[in-house]
Write an enzyme that holds these catalytic residues in place. Sequence first.
Site, PDB file in Angstrom:
ATOM      1  N   ARG A  51      41.162  69.834  22.029  1.00  0.00           N
ATOM      2  CA  ARG A  51      42.258  69.966  22.452  1.00  0.00           C
ATOM      3  C   ARG A  51      41.813  71.077  23.979  1.00  0.00           C
ATOM      4  O   ARG A  51      42.706  70.913  24.551  1.00  0.00           O
ATOM      5  CB  ARG A  51      42.275  71.426  21.506  1.00  0.00           C
ATOM      6  CG  ARG A  51      43.729  70.938  20.451  1.00  0.00           C
ATOM      7  CD  ARG A  51      44.139  71.650  18.953  1.00  0.00           C
ATOM      8  NE  ARG A  51      42.766  71.389  18.589  1.00  0.00           N
ATOM      9  CZ  ARG A  51      41.915  70.007  17.632  1.00  0.00           C
ATOM     10  NH1 ARG A  51      43.284  69.107  17.645  1.00  0.00           N
ATOM     11  NH2 ARG A  51      40.596  69.811  17.298  1.00  0.00           N
ATOM     12  N   LYS A  80      18.231  68.633  32.564  1.00  0.00           N
ATOM     13  CA  LYS A  80      16.833  68.292  33.616  1.00  0.00           C
ATOM     14  C   LYS A  80      16.227  69.625  33.245  1.00  0.00           C
ATOM     15  O   LYS A  80      15.329  69.993  34.658  1.00  0.00           O
ATOM     16  CB  LYS A  80      17.639  67.818  34.641  1.00  0.00           C
ATOM     17  CG  LYS A  80      18.079  66.576  34.952  1.00  0.00           C
ATOM     18  CD  LYS A  80      17.999  65.991  36.296  1.00  0.00           C
ATOM     19  CE  LYS A  80      18.785  64.479  36.359  1.00  0.00           C
ATOM     20  NZ  LYS A  80      19.063  63.983  37.383  1.00  0.00           N
TER      21      LYS A  80
HETATM   22  C1  NCD Z   1      37.943  76.495  18.485  1.00  0.00           C
HETATM   23  C2  NCD Z   1      37.339  76.102  19.073  1.00  0.00           C
HETATM   24  O1  NCD Z   1      36.334  75.620  19.804  1.00  0.00           O
HETATM   25  O2  NCD Z   1      36.361  77.637  18.852  1.00  0.00           O
HETATM   26  N1  NCD Z   1      38.694  75.326  18.321  1.00  0.00           N
HETATM   27  C3  NCD Z   1      39.612  75.182  19.456  1.00  0.00           C
HETATM   28  O3  NCD Z   1      39.318  75.487  21.051  1.00  0.00           O
HETATM   29  N2  NCD Z   1      41.260  74.630  19.544  1.00  0.00           N
HETATM   30  C4  NCD Z   1      38.508  76.498  16.720  1.00  0.00           C
HETATM   31  C5  NCD Z   1      37.427  76.269  16.350  1.00  0.00           C
HETATM   32  O4  NCD Z   1      36.300  75.185  16.312  1.00  0.00           O
HETATM   33  O5  NCD Z   1      37.125  76.311  14.859  1.00  0.00           O
END
Ligand code: NCD
Length: 307
Positions: A51, A80
Amino acid sequence: MRHLIDTTDLSLEEIDEMISLAMDIIEHKDKYSNICNGKKLATLFFEPSTRTRLSFEAAMYELGGNVLGFSEAGSSSATKGESVEDTIRMVSCYADIIAMRHPLEGAPRVATSKTLVPIINAGDGGHAHPTQTLTDLLTIYREKGTFDNLTVGLCGDLKFGRTVHSLIKAMCRYKNVKFVLISPKELAVPEYIKTDVLDKSGNEYIEVEKMEDVMDSLDILYMTRIQRERFYSEDEYLKHKDAFILDLEKLKTAKNSLTIMHPLPRVNEISTEVDDDPRAKYFVQALNGKYIRMALIITLLKWGGIL
Ligand code: NCD
């Protein structure tokens, strides 16, 4: 030049302006479709993401700009032995703005000392995730029209969940926000968040272990997954992996006006039967992530004199 490393790098007025800009983008998309012509965003993801990375890329493309970068440390010179500082110094010669995610807490802050362009923290270890928080704030604003006088339930892995830490920091700056922290004792909010953020803000908070006990009091229910990759042992993770599963039965006592949020990805903490409930807003939240990142890119480029 300004960077976004933690949510509190932005004043409340600047957050308001960012949200207004995102609302204008939602209403008048065409106005913004060429604003970043010729500009490049580098997405440096030393840790996996779907996302966050894709919404950054979609945001830049919708602004008429271009994107370069990598989606895993394994395909970069980190393998590296190149330092974060050198990678950033080099990439900032090629791009106008950088979004980076790193497993080490504080890595994006270190990057700001070597960069020639604005840096956005797209998540650093279990520490912070300010652009998810801006996404969450836009979602709350669109659903509730205010950030004051809300009872916010945060449920799941409150120890390792960086989105929770950043959201608490942000919401603590508004008036009369009550926090209901729902987690097993072992996965409670870290002490520094309680003493340095919650206690100092004067906002009320309670800690509970069952969501059923507090469901009827909530205006927002922010679900999170158990952060498997941050556990020291698989056994510890397995002990907590099914700690919370939100389903329609548990929502029976909830307000009609409840807003159910989740930063995603979901594992099994929200049953899919909840997806069609009008209170479920987590996919709208994901879409809001693109709009607020469009607003953020424009704002940081303008502050940096690049746009
Ligand atoms: C979150 C993250 O990366 O902390 N995800 C995100 O960015 N939408 C939540 C998760 O990984 O649980």
